[in-house]
Motif scaffolding. Structure first.
Motif, PDB file in Angstrom:
ATOM      1  N   THR A 191      -5.434   4.175 -24.084  1.00 42.78           N
ATOM      2  CA  THR A 191      -5.344   5.052 -23.032  1.00 42.78           C
ATOM      3  C   THR A 191      -5.085   4.131 -21.885  1.00 42.78           C
ATOM      4  N   GLN A 192      -4.118   4.685 -21.142  1.00 47.85           N
ATOM      5  CA  GLN A 192      -4.053   3.869 -19.788  1.00 47.85           C
ATOM      6  C   GLN A 192      -4.978   4.368 -18.531  1.00 47.85           C
ATOM      7  N   LEU A 193      -5.827   3.618 -17.979  1.00 56.10           N
ATOM      8  CA  LEU A 193      -6.578   3.885 -16.788  1.00 56.10           C
ATOM      9  C   LEU A 193      -6.448   3.235 -15.766  1.00 56.10           C
ATOM     10  N   LEU A 194      -6.477   3.898 -14.487  1.00 56.49           N
ATOM     11  CA  LEU A 194      -6.555   3.210 -13.286  1.00 56.49           C
ATOM     12  C   LEU A 194      -8.020   3.342 -12.590  1.00 56.49           C
ATOM     13  N   GLU A 195      -8.426   2.352 -12.101  1.00 60.30           N
ATOM     14  CA  GLU A 195      -9.886   2.463 -11.486  1.00 60.30           C
ATOM     15  C   GLU A 195      -9.310   2.157 -10.037  1.00 60.30           C
ATOM     16  N   TYR A 239      -8.545  -0.256  -3.270  1.00 61.94           N
ATOM     17  CA  TYR A 239      -7.663  -1.064  -4.374  1.00 61.94           C
ATOM     18  C   TYR A 239      -7.490  -0.178  -5.524  1.00 61.94           C
ATOM     19  N   CYS A 240      -6.709  -0.596  -6.427  1.00 62.58           N
ATOM     20  CA  CYS A 240      -6.345   0.291  -7.595  1.00 62.58           C
ATOM     21  C   CYS A 240      -6.184  -0.807  -8.625  1.00 62.58           C
ATOM     22  N   ASN A 241      -6.680  -0.769  -9.705  1.00 63.37           N
ATOM     23  CA  ASN A 241      -6.993  -1.559 -10.837  1.00 63.37           C
ATOM     24  C   ASN A 241      -6.727  -1.226 -12.237  1.00 63.37           C
ATOM     25  N   SER A 242      -6.194  -2.031 -13.135  1.00 62.16           N
ATOM     26  CA  SER A 242      -5.937  -1.583 -14.461  1.00 62.16           C
ATOM     27  C   SER A 242      -5.892  -2.639 -15.131  1.00 62.16           C
ATOM     28  N   SER A 243      -5.955  -2.497 -16.610  1.00 64.46           N
ATOM     29  CA  SER A 243      -5.767  -3.648 -17.723  1.00 64.46           C
ATOM     30  C   SER A 243      -4.429  -3.220 -18.105  1.00 64.46           C
ATOM     31  N   SER A 244      -4.054  -2.236 -17.771  1.00 64.38           N
ATOM     32  CA  SER A 244      -2.413  -2.273 -18.283  1.00 64.38           C
ATOM     33  C   SER A 244      -1.197  -2.541 -17.466  1.00 64.38           C
ATOM     34  N   VAL A 245      -0.212  -2.559 -17.847  1.00 67.70           N
ATOM     35  CA  VAL A 245       1.034  -3.009 -17.058  1.00 67.70           C
ATOM     36  C   VAL A 245       1.661  -1.739 -16.961  1.00 67.70           C
ATOM     37  N   PHE A 246       2.176  -1.585 -15.750  1.00 71.90           N
ATOM     38  CA  PHE A 246       3.049  -0.612 -15.392  1.00 71.90           C
ATOM     39  C   PHE A 246       4.306  -1.007 -14.961  1.00 71.90           C
ATOM     40  N   SER A 247       5.333  -0.139 -15.130  1.00 74.42           N
ATOM     41  CA  SER A 247       6.683  -0.181 -14.626  1.00 74.42           C
ATOM     42  C   SER A 247       6.872   0.176 -13.070  1.00 74.42           C
ATOM     43  N   ALA A 260       1.239  -9.277 -11.764  1.00 76.68           N
ATOM     44  CA  ALA A 260       1.220  -9.093 -12.946  1.00 76.68           C
ATOM     45  C   ALA A 260       1.474  -7.512 -13.403  1.00 76.68           C
ATOM     46  N   ARG A 261       1.869  -6.595 -12.032  1.00 74.72           N
ATOM     47  CA  ARG A 261       2.049  -5.310 -12.206  1.00 74.72           C
ATOM     48  C   ARG A 261       0.905  -4.535 -12.819  1.00 74.72           C
ATOM     49  N   LYS A 262      -0.541  -4.942 -12.520  1.00 74.11           N
ATOM     50  CA  LYS A 262      -1.615  -4.184 -13.248  1.00 74.11           C
ATOM     51  C   LYS A 262      -2.441  -3.519 -11.968  1.00 74.11           C
ATOM     52  N   ASP A 263      -2.095  -4.100 -10.887  1.00 78.34           N
ATOM     53  CA  ASP A 263      -3.021  -3.721  -9.718  1.00 78.34           C
ATOM     54  C   ASP A 263      -2.121  -3.587  -8.587  1.00 78.34           C
ATOM     55  N   SER A 264      -2.995  -2.809  -7.361  1.00 79.42           N
ATOM     56  CA  SER A 264      -2.262  -2.620  -6.149  1.00 79.42           C
ATOM     57  C   SER A 264      -3.309  -2.353  -5.103  1.00 79.42           C
ATOM     58  N   SER A 265      -2.889  -2.580  -3.827  1.00 82.74           N
ATOM     59  CA  SER A 265      -3.660  -2.351  -2.995  1.00 82.74           C
ATOM     60  C   SER A 265      -3.157  -1.683  -1.599  1.00 82.74           C
ATOM     61  N   LEU A 266      -3.856  -0.984  -1.082  1.00 81.54           N
ATOM     62  CA  LEU A 266      -3.469  -0.401   0.316  1.00 81.54           C
ATOM     63  C   LEU A 266      -4.333  -0.677   1.512  1.00 81.54           C
ATOM     64  N   HIS A 267      -3.613  -1.350   2.612  1.00 78.00           N
ATOM     65  CA  HIS A 267      -4.314  -1.649   3.899  1.00 78.00           C
ATOM     66  C   HIS A 267      -3.883  -0.784   4.978  1.00 78.00           C
ATOM     67  N   ILE A 268      -4.734  -0.232   5.765  1.00 69.88           N
ATOM     68  CA  ILE A 268      -4.343   0.430   6.713  1.00 69.88           C
ATOM     69  C   ILE A 268      -5.131  -0.332   7.943  1.00 69.88           C
ATOM     70  N   CYS A 273      -3.652   6.505  -6.248  1.00 74.23           N
ATOM     71  CA  CYS A 273      -2.816   5.563  -7.031  1.00 74.23           C
ATOM     72  C   CYS A 273      -2.139   6.016  -8.091  1.00 74.23           C
ATOM     73  N   ALA A 274      -0.794   5.946  -8.500  1.00 69.47           N
ATOM     74  CA  ALA A 274      -0.361   6.301  -9.726  1.00 69.47           C
ATOM     75  C   ALA A 274       0.268   5.324 -10.540  1.00 69.47           C
ATOM     76  N   GLY A 275       0.214   5.043 -11.908  1.00 66.14           N
ATOM     77  CA  GLY A 275       1.086   3.745 -12.446  1.00 66.14           C
ATOM     78  C   GLY A 275       2.143   4.732 -13.402  1.00 66.14           C
ATOM     79  N   GLY A 276       3.391   4.206 -13.373  1.00 68.73           N
ATOM     80  CA  GLY A 276       4.323   4.765 -14.149  1.00 68.73           C
ATOM     81  C   GLY A 276       4.874   4.218 -15.144  1.00 68.73           C
ATOM     82  N   SER A 277       4.601   4.782 -16.523  1.00 69.80           N
ATOM     83  CA  SER A 277       5.194   4.128 -17.790  1.00 69.80           C
ATOM     84  C   SER A 277       5.279   5.254 -18.750  1.00 69.80           C
ATOM     85  N   ASN A 278       6.211   5.155 -19.671  1.00 69.91           N
ATOM     86  CA  ASN A 278       6.397   5.930 -20.884  1.00 69.91           C
ATOM     87  C   ASN A 278       6.578   7.469 -20.274  1.00 69.91           C
ATOM     88  N   TYR A 279       7.428   7.606 -19.342  1.00 65.98           N
ATOM     89  CA  TYR A 279       7.902   8.831 -19.004  1.00 65.98           C
ATOM     90  C   TYR A 279       6.875   9.633 -18.149  1.00 65.98           C
TER      91      TYR A 279
END
Lengths: 117, 109
Positions: B1-5, B22-30, B68-76, B89-95
């Motif tokens: 199961t892919q999770l985004l923290e 911050y948006c972090n995951s152990s999974s790689v997203f496209s 590594a396409r597992k995490d992202s950040s948003l700075h304002i 944040c939303a990670g896209g993969s597998n449709y």
């Protein structure tokens, strides 16, 4: 305004009942997605349709079903409702169906707030 | 199961301050998308990033996708009351997209 419409805006019903939520995608979009949003679970993907065919399934209960019609609008049917089904239900649409290795930008409707008493 | 923290879960700041979520995951997203949602409304897409290390700017908002396409950040920068909302944040993969639970930002005048 995203161009995605959902009806009704609010729905109040009792446990055990069945309801139907309706979604019209943006003009030209072929793919429709349904999501459930609750305070504890966040936004959960339920199901996706592309051009009338089921494309992907997420955390959708067996009591829930959906379909996409030839005019591309979609309906989400929720039956044997329980208190825990109370949530916001969103529909989103995109032009393409997405794939395993590409992204699809989704545009969300305003949602239907379902309250089960 | 892919999770985004997402972190922090809640953030309350004064107008003019800078912030990063911050948006972090152990999974790689496209792909990685950021949405903003206001009360009673649907999420609105802000940006999509698809390449590891990619940085995109949208006025005072800067988005970065991890190498590594597992995490992202948003700075304002210089936050304004109009920036108030739930940032997802939303990670896209597998449709499909997998959403984080969001950061609820309040900018006080």
């Amino acid at each position: 305004d995203s161009g995605v419409t959902q009806t009704p805006k609010h729905l109040i019903t009792a446990t055990g009942q069945r309801v139907t939520l309706r979604c019209s995608p943006r003009s030209g979009d072929l793919s429709v997605y349904w999501y459930q949003q609750s305070l504890d679970q966040g936004l959960q993907f339920l199901i996706q349709y592309y051009n009338g065919e089921e494309r992907a399934k997420g955390n959708i209960l067996e009591r829930f079903s959906a379909q996409q019609f030839p005019d591309l609008h979609s309906e989400l049917n929720l039956s044997s409702l329980e208190l825990g089904d109370s949530a916001l239900y969103f529909c989103a649409s995109s032009l393409s169906p997405g794939s395993a290795n590409s992204y699809n930008e989704q545009f969300f409707g305003p949602g239907t707030r379902l309250t089960v008493l | 199961t892919q999770l985004l923290e997402q972190s922090p879960q809640f953030l309350s700041i004064q107008e003019g301050e800078n912030l990063t979520v911050y948006c972090n995951s152990s999974s790689v997203f496209s792909s990685l998308q950021w949405y903003r949602q206001e009360p009673g409304e649907g999420p609105v897409l802000l940006v999509t990033v698809v390449t590891g290390g990619e940085v995109k700017k949208l006025k005072r908002l800067t988005f970065q996708f991890g190498d590594a396409r597992k995490d992202s950040s948003l700075h304002i920068t210089a936050a304004q009351p109009g920036d108030t909302g739930l940032y997802l944040c939303a990670g896209g993969s597998n449709y499909k997209l997998t959403f984080g639970k969001g950061t609820l930002l309040t900018v006080n005048p």
